[in-house]
Motif scaffolding. Structure first.
Motif, PDB file in Angstrom:
ATOM      1  N   UNK A 151       0.806  -1.222   0.000  1.00  0.00           N
ATOM      2  CA  UNK A 151       0.000   0.000   0.000  1.00  0.00           C
ATOM      3  C   UNK A 151       0.839   1.274   0.000  1.00  0.00           C
ATOM      4  N   UNK A 152       2.054   1.225   0.504  1.00  0.00           N
ATOM      5  CA  UNK A 152       2.911   2.413   0.505  1.00  0.00           C
ATOM      6  C   UNK A 152       3.646   2.600  -0.829  1.00  0.00           C
ATOM      7  N   UNK A 153       3.472   1.678  -1.769  1.00  0.00           N
ATOM      8  CA  UNK A 153       4.088   1.794  -3.094  1.00  0.00           C
ATOM      9  C   UNK A 153       3.153   2.630  -3.980  1.00  0.00           C
ATOM     10  N   UNK A 154       3.126   3.940  -3.704  1.00  0.00           N
ATOM     11  CA  UNK A 154       2.190   4.841  -4.374  1.00  0.00           C
ATOM     12  C   UNK A 154       2.296   4.808  -5.898  1.00  0.00           C
ATOM     13  N   UNK A 155       3.494   4.760  -6.487  1.00  0.00           N
ATOM     14  CA  UNK A 155       3.532   4.706  -7.962  1.00  0.00           C
ATOM     15  C   UNK A 155       2.829   3.469  -8.529  1.00  0.00           C
ATOM     16  N   UNK A 156       3.018   2.308  -7.903  1.00  0.00           N
ATOM     17  CA  UNK A 156       2.367   1.092  -8.404  1.00  0.00           C
ATOM     18  C   UNK A 156       0.855   1.172  -8.213  1.00  0.00           C
ATOM     19  N   UNK A 157       0.409   1.597  -7.045  1.00  0.00           N
ATOM     20  CA  UNK A 157      -1.037   1.709  -6.786  1.00  0.00           C
ATOM     21  C   UNK A 157      -1.661   2.669  -7.788  1.00  0.00           C
ATOM     22  N   UNK A 158      -1.009   3.797  -8.029  1.00  0.00           N
ATOM     23  CA  UNK A 158      -1.521   4.776  -8.993  1.00  0.00           C
ATOM     24  C   UNK A 158      -1.598   4.175 -10.400  1.00  0.00           C
ATOM     25  N   UNK A 159      -0.521   3.492 -10.818  1.00  0.00           N
ATOM     26  CA  UNK A 159      -0.502   2.899 -12.156  1.00  0.00           C
ATOM     27  C   UNK A 159      -1.610   1.867 -12.311  1.00  0.00           C
ATOM     28  N   UNK A 160      -1.743   0.959 -11.351  1.00  0.00           N
ATOM     29  CA  UNK A 160      -2.751  -0.092 -11.498  1.00  0.00           C
ATOM     30  C   UNK A 160      -4.154   0.498 -11.509  1.00  0.00           C
ATOM     31  N   UNK A 161      -4.399   1.511 -10.704  1.00  0.00           N
ATOM     32  CA  UNK A 161      -5.719   2.173 -10.753  1.00  0.00           C
ATOM     33  C   UNK A 161      -5.937   2.819 -12.120  1.00  0.00           C
ATOM     34  N   UNK A 191      -4.854   1.846 -14.864  1.00  0.00           N
ATOM     35  CA  UNK A 191      -5.097   0.791 -15.858  1.00  0.00           C
ATOM     36  C   UNK A 191      -6.385   0.008 -15.564  1.00  0.00           C
ATOM     37  N   UNK A 192      -7.208   0.503 -14.633  1.00  0.00           N
ATOM     38  CA  UNK A 192      -8.525  -0.070 -14.403  1.00  0.00           C
ATOM     39  C   UNK A 192      -8.638  -1.076 -13.280  1.00  0.00           C
ATOM     40  N   UNK A 193      -7.600  -1.243 -12.473  1.00  0.00           N
ATOM     41  CA  UNK A 193      -7.672  -2.146 -11.329  1.00  0.00           C
ATOM     42  C   UNK A 193      -8.339  -1.436 -10.151  1.00  0.00           C
ATOM     43  N   UNK A 194      -9.056  -2.207  -9.359  1.00  0.00           N
ATOM     44  CA  UNK A 194      -9.642  -1.671  -8.131  1.00  0.00           C
ATOM     45  C   UNK A 194      -9.081  -2.438  -6.939  1.00  0.00           C
ATOM     46  N   UNK A 195      -9.018  -1.741  -5.818  1.00  0.00           N
ATOM     47  CA  UNK A 195      -8.606  -2.386  -4.570  1.00  0.00           C
ATOM     48  C   UNK A 195      -9.840  -3.044  -3.979  1.00  0.00           C
ATOM     49  N   UNK A 196      -9.801  -4.363  -3.849  1.00  0.00           N
ATOM     50  CA  UNK A 196     -10.952  -5.076  -3.295  1.00  0.00           C
ATOM     51  C   UNK A 196     -10.756  -5.409  -1.816  1.00  0.00           C
ATOM     52  N   UNK A 197      -9.570  -5.184  -1.326  1.00  0.00           N
ATOM     53  CA  UNK A 197      -9.301  -5.404   0.091  1.00  0.00           C
ATOM     54  C   UNK A 197      -7.843  -5.100   0.393  1.00  0.00           C
TER      55      UNK A 197
END
Length: 161
Positions: A120-130, A132-138
């Motif tokens: 969760x602290x890997x902000x660049x990866x979280x931003x990129x995946x979001x 590209x259409x990914x959602x956090x499900x948990x």
């Protein structure tokens, strides 16, 4: 930039940045101190999985591995892992590899893609995946022992194809 299937001889150029990223202790749950052979067994996929490299000429910019998230009755969901050579950040390599994996999973007939452990602290990866259409499900609280931030959560992210 070209993305192609990783050849066995590519490992010698993947392992140095693979090891550097893992040893940093900020983004991957792999054990520290793995030698080349043990690391290769974790990264270089066999069918039905695939490992690819992003290249520019002879320079390997990054790598991704992909395949079924689980065997058997879970094999309709893909997963992937990504590493960009830290010396090549900021050139769109992660996005290109992410887009490649999404298209590969669609072509292979997967129903969705699940990332099991996005720190969760890997902000660049979280931003990129979001993006590209990914959602956090948990988020599994305190599931990752980050080298500098201590215990942080691991996001489970999904994209339906």
């Amino acid at each position: 930039m070209e993305i192609r299937e990783a050849a066995p001889e590519d490992w010698a150029r993947i392992y140095p940045f693979w090891s550097r990223i893992v040893e940093a202790g900020e983004t991957y749950v792999y054990p520290l101190g793995l030698g080349s052979d043990d690391a290769r067994a974790l990264w270089m996929e066999s069918p039905p999985g695939l490992t690819v490299v992003a290249v520019e000429g002879d320079d390997i910019l990054g790598s991704a591995k992909m395949g079924p998230n689980r065997p058997g009755r879970g094999a309709h969901v893909a997963t992937g892992s990504f590493m960009v050579n830290p010396e090549r950040h900021g050139r769109g390599v992660g996005r290109a590899l992410g887009e490649y994996v999404i298209e590969w999973a669609r072509r292979e007939g997967y129903h969705s893609i699940q990332f099991n452990a996005v720190v969760e602290s890997n902000a660049p990866a979280v931003h990129l995946w979001r993006a590209l259409g990914f959602t956090i499900v948990g988020t599994v609280p305190e599931a990752f022992d980050h080298r500098t931030n201590g215990l942080v959560g691991l996001h489970i992210m999904v994209k339906k194809l």
